[in-house]
Design an enzyme around this catalytic site. Structure first.
Site, mmCIF file in Angstrom:
data_model
loop_
_atom_site.group_PDB
_atom_site.id
_atom_site.type_symbol
_atom_site.label_atom_id
_atom_site.label_comp_id
_atom_site.label_asym_id
_atom_site.label_seq_id
_atom_site.Cartn_x
_atom_site.Cartn_y
_atom_site.Cartn_z
ATOM 1 N N LYS A 145 1.216 10.275 12.694
ATOM 2 C CA LYS A 145 1.172 10.987 11.405
ATOM 3 C C LYS A 145 -0.266 11.377 11.077
ATOM 4 O O LYS A 145 -1.156 10.528 11.020
ATOM 5 C CB LYS A 145 1.747 10.095 10.291
ATOM 6 C CG LYS A 145 1.560 10.667 8.885
ATOM 7 C CD LYS A 145 2.203 9.776 7.817
ATOM 8 C CE LYS A 145 1.885 10.280 6.400
ATOM 9 N NZ LYS A 145 2.437 9.404 5.345
ATOM 10 N N ASP A 167 -3.199 12.737 1.256
ATOM 11 C CA ASP A 167 -1.871 12.713 0.645
ATOM 12 C C ASP A 167 -1.991 12.496 -0.855
ATOM 13 O O ASP A 167 -2.160 11.373 -1.317
ATOM 14 C CB ASP A 167 -1.031 11.595 1.284
ATOM 15 C CG ASP A 167 0.368 11.519 0.699
ATOM 16 O OD1 ASP A 167 0.762 12.466 -0.021
ATOM 17 O OD2 ASP A 167 1.063 10.502 0.962
ATOM 18 N N LYS A 197 0.792 11.372 -6.984
ATOM 19 C CA LYS A 197 0.506 9.942 -7.046
ATOM 20 C C LYS A 197 -0.362 9.632 -8.254
ATOM 21 O O LYS A 197 -1.096 10.508 -8.727
ATOM 22 C CB LYS A 197 -0.282 9.527 -5.782
ATOM 23 C CG LYS A 197 0.523 9.521 -4.503
ATOM 24 C CD LYS A 197 -0.347 9.082 -3.333
ATOM 25 C CE LYS A 197 0.447 9.043 -2.049
ATOM 26 N NZ LYS A 197 1.508 8.023 -2.016
ATOM 27 N N ASP A 226 -4.455 8.552 5.386
ATOM 28 C CA ASP A 226 -3.056 8.818 5.731
ATOM 29 C C ASP A 226 -2.909 9.530 7.082
ATOM 30 O O ASP A 226 -1.815 9.928 7.468
ATOM 31 C CB ASP A 226 -2.396 9.637 4.605
ATOM 32 C CG ASP A 226 -0.911 9.341 4.463
ATOM 33 O OD1 ASP A 226 -0.459 8.303 4.971
ATOM 34 O OD2 ASP A 226 -0.211 10.166 3.839
ATOM 35 N N ASP A 242 6.371 13.254 -2.145
ATOM 36 C CA ASP A 242 5.442 12.239 -1.641
ATOM 37 C C ASP A 242 5.993 11.553 -0.384
ATOM 38 O O ASP A 242 5.272 10.828 0.288
ATOM 39 C CB ASP A 242 5.168 11.208 -2.736
ATOM 40 C CG ASP A 242 3.912 10.383 -2.467
ATOM 41 O OD1 ASP A 242 3.170 10.746 -1.530
ATOM 42 O OD2 ASP A 242 3.691 9.399 -3.185
ATOM 43 N N GLU A 291 6.303 12.755 2.458
ATOM 44 C CA GLU A 291 5.957 13.891 3.320
ATOM 45 C C GLU A 291 5.773 13.488 4.777
ATOM 46 O O GLU A 291 5.943 14.315 5.670
ATOM 47 C CB GLU A 291 4.674 14.566 2.813
ATOM 48 C CG GLU A 291 3.340 13.948 3.294
ATOM 49 C CD GLU A 291 3.130 12.516 2.836
ATOM 50 O OE1 GLU A 291 3.801 12.093 1.883
ATOM 51 O OE2 GLU A 291 2.303 11.807 3.443
ATOM 52 N N ARG A 305 7.536 11.616 6.801
ATOM 53 C CA ARG A 305 8.757 11.766 7.605
ATOM 54 C C ARG A 305 9.081 13.235 7.844
ATOM 55 O O ARG A 305 9.704 13.580 8.844
ATOM 56 C CB ARG A 305 9.907 11.012 6.926
ATOM 57 C CG ARG A 305 10.234 11.505 5.558
ATOM 58 C CD ARG A 305 11.042 10.498 4.745
ATOM 59 N NE ARG A 305 10.226 9.416 4.197
ATOM 60 C CZ ARG A 305 10.704 8.438 3.440
ATOM 61 N NH1 ARG A 305 11.989 8.367 3.157
ATOM 62 N NH2 ARG A 305 9.895 7.499 2.972
HETATM 63 N N1 BES Z 1 1.192 7.744 2.745
HETATM 64 C C1 BES Z 1 2.176 7.206 1.872
HETATM 65 C C2 BES Z 1 2.483 5.755 2.162
HETATM 66 C C3 BES Z 1 1.452 4.768 1.675
HETATM 67 C C4 BES Z 1 1.322 4.493 0.332
HETATM 68 C C5 BES Z 1 0.685 4.094 2.577
HETATM 69 C C6 BES Z 1 0.400 3.558 -0.090
HETATM 70 C C7 BES Z 1 -0.228 3.142 2.152
HETATM 71 C C8 BES Z 1 -0.377 2.878 0.821
HETATM 72 C C9 BES Z 1 3.486 7.980 2.028
HETATM 73 O O1 BES Z 1 3.363 9.329 2.279
HETATM 74 C C10 BES Z 1 4.206 7.857 0.722
HETATM 75 O O2 BES Z 1 3.726 8.350 -0.239
HETATM 76 N N2 BES Z 1 5.340 7.183 0.753
HETATM 77 C C11 BES Z 1 6.109 6.967 -0.420
HETATM 78 C C12 BES Z 1 7.558 7.137 -0.058
HETATM 79 C C13 BES Z 1 8.473 7.166 -1.259
HETATM 80 C C14 BES Z 1 8.252 8.413 -2.072
HETATM 81 C C15 BES Z 1 9.900 7.105 -0.770
HETATM 82 C C16 BES Z 1 5.844 5.554 -0.910
HETATM 83 O O3 BES Z 1 5.721 4.647 -0.093
HETATM 84 O O4 BES Z 1 5.737 5.383 -2.124
HETATM 85 ZN ZN ZN Z 2 1.665 9.925 3.215
HETATM 86 MN MN MN Z 3 3.170 10.471 0.495
#
Ligand code: BES
Ligand code: ZN
Ligand code: MN
Length: 501
Positions: free
Chosen positions: A268, A273, A280, A291, A350, A352, A354
């Site tokens: 990835k 992000d 966020k 990210d 968010d 994104e 996947r």
């Molecule tokens: N890059 C983030 C995941 C992340 C968040 C990694 C905080 C490390 C610390 C990812 O893109 C994301 O935002 N995931 C969301 C998914 C949710 C919207 C289903 C998450 O984990 O909140």
């Molecule tokens: Zn992300």
């Molecule tokens: Mn995200």
């Protein structure tokens, strides 16, 4: 720094510094005992006087000890002998490396390798010594206008091995350790660079530099027009929110015959992000420059594979983009069509990672890889589940998962498995498209993997969620380079198995 191995007793070494362990409470290791005897009890004396009792993280430097050839003895606290394990060993190495760089010594001989860690052999002890020393000496100061280099940095480190018969093993361990350390350093640098420097185009350039380094590497980079032609609607959907152009980076390393199927590593590469329209909170949002650490681990692993000239074929695929909430950004409720043909209702912009990975996984499938491993900072839920110690592992092929788990234990870069049961899949049901891109609050790491699994049907695939392990927060904020050690170990094991077959 230069590393070498040597067998021989500590009292005979001509060096600026000897490094030896002391266990709690005041218990000498064999090298310490030998030095104590040769110096007429100099070590026993400082221990008796209470200057050092062997607590982890402590050191004591003895200057100009009489009766031996070394200029200094660095005593390193190793904690209770019974509790001594991988973590304590790594801590002792780190403590020694920090101390040596602040002293006048330019070379040293370390006897920490003689310490006993259950189940670990001398090769492991040597390799970890190299990896941890290099990681401890790592600095990221290229964005600072003024840096003061250490006045007397250590230049040569000799690692002790028990006998002459261990020299070959030790030298091999140094080579592997240095290759892994190089991969880790590359991954840390890429991770630590800010989002305004480390863009998708920058990542592509770094990948292209690999092709210059080795004739075995071929790199192809797709721009948005080419991705459009292919039909990568999910990846491009994420890229719509930013002016920064997206890239799909394809790296091929050919270390074995053409007919051999590659191992595919898919990383990835979200270079920042923000969450997009599902934005966020601003708290710690700067950390979302990390990210792209999955992508960085793929590039780092390629560095190590090239350095070790691994006789194996590798495919690296990196979908790279920013996730920003620009005027053309995707909105919750939007439906996009992935490269696989499956449609996706984007309920949360968010989620994104996947979306870009699904198209990259489909694309990687064109090489008919032996196995696909994707590496992604995919879910905050994984940090909640496993913290900073283990990456999450999910797989559709248990044997592949087991290989990765074992590699993580060997390299001390561990992963822990979560289930990928069918029952979780229904959380992704959508009333409007083939699937939704989120599965609700429960089991967030698992439903993210469920989503990816739909793009690797009929392939051996494993997913590493590295959200918790890819970087550290707080005072030590910075990329860790994980899981490069795990991935390189996985490849080394594959090479070994091929040799045996
Ligand atoms: N890059 C983030 C995941 C992340 C968040 C990694 C905080 C490390 C610390 C990812 O893109 C994301 O935002 N995931 C969301 C998914 C949710 C919207 C289903 C998450 O984990 O909140
Ligand atoms: Zn992300
Ligand atoms: Mn995200």
């Amino acid at each position: 720094m230069e590393y070498s191995v040597k067998s021989g007793s500590p009292e005979k070494q001509r060096t600026a510094a000897l490094v030896v362990g002391i266990h709690e409470r005041r218990k000498m290791t064999p090298a310490a005992r030998a030095l104590d005897a040769a110096t007429g009890g100099a070590i026993a004396q400082v221990l008796r006087r209470g200057d050092m009792d062997g607590k982890p993280g402590t050191t004591l430097l003895l200057h100009q000890p009489s009766g031996i050839f070394a200029q200094r003895i660095l005593l390193v606290g190793c904690g209770k002998e019974r509790d001594f394990d991988e973590g304590r060993y790594r801590q002792a190495i780190e403590t020694a490396a920090r101390e040596l760089d602040q002293r006048g010594a330019i070379d040293a001989v370390s006897y920490l390798t003689e310490l006993r860690v259950k189940g670990r052999d001398i090769g492991w002890m040597v390799r970890q010594h190299v990896e941890v020393t290099e990681a401890t000496r790592y600095r990221f100061d290229r964005m600072k206008s003024e840096v003061e280099p250490p006045a007397h940095p250590l230049k040569r480190l000799v690692l002790s091995v028990p006998s002459r018969a261990d020299i070959g093993t030790g030298e091999r361990a140094i080579e592997e350790g240095l290759a892994i350390a190089e991969g880790v350093t590359v991954a840390r640098d890429l991770g630590n660079l800010p989002g305004n420097v480390c863009t998708p185009r920058y990542l592509a350039e770094q990948a292209q530099a690999l092709a210059k380094k080795s004739r075995k590497v071929k790199v192809t980079v797709l721009d948005e027009t080419q991705m459009e032609k292919e039909g990568m609607g999910a990846l491009l959907a994420v890229a719509r929110g930013t002016h920064e152009p997206a890239r799909l980076i394809v790296m091929e390393y050919q270390g074995a015959g053409k007919e051999e199927k590659p191992i595919a590593l898919v990383g990835k590469g979200v270079t920042f992000d923000s969450g997009g329209i599902s934005i966020k909170p601003s708290q710690a949002m700067d950390e979302m420059k990390f990210d792209m650490c999955g992508a960085a681990s793929v590039i780092g692993t390629f560095h190590a594979a090239i350095r070790l000239q691994l006789p194996i074929n590798l495919l690296g695929v990196i979908p790279a983009t920013e996730n920003l909430p620009g005027g053309s950004a995707i909105k919750p409720g939007d439906i996009v069509k992935s490269l696989s043909g499956q449609t996706i209702e984007i309920l949360n912009t968010d989620a994104e990672g996947r979306l870009i990975l699904c198209d990259a996984l489909t694309y990687a499938g064109r090489w008919e890889p032996e196995a696909i491993v994707d590496i992604a900072t995919l879910t905050g839920a994984c940090v909640i589940a496993l913290g900073n110690h283990a990456a999450g592992l999910l797989t559709n092929t248990q044997a592949l998962g087991n290989e990765l788990l074992a590699a993580g234990r060997q390299a001390y870069d561990r992963a822990w498995e979560l289930p990928l049961w069918d029952e979780y899949q229904k959380q992704l049901d959508s009333n409007f498209a083939d699937m939704a891109n989120v599965g609700g609050r429960e089991a967030g790491t698992i439903t993210a993997a469920c989503f990816l699994s739909r793009f690797v049907k009929n392939r051996r695939w494993a997913h590493l969620d590295i959200a918790g392990v890819a970087w550290k927060q707080g005072k030590e904020k910075g990329a860790t380079g994980r899981p490069v050690p795990l991935l390189v170990q996985f490849l080394l094991n594959r090479v070994e198995k091929k040799r045996e077959a």
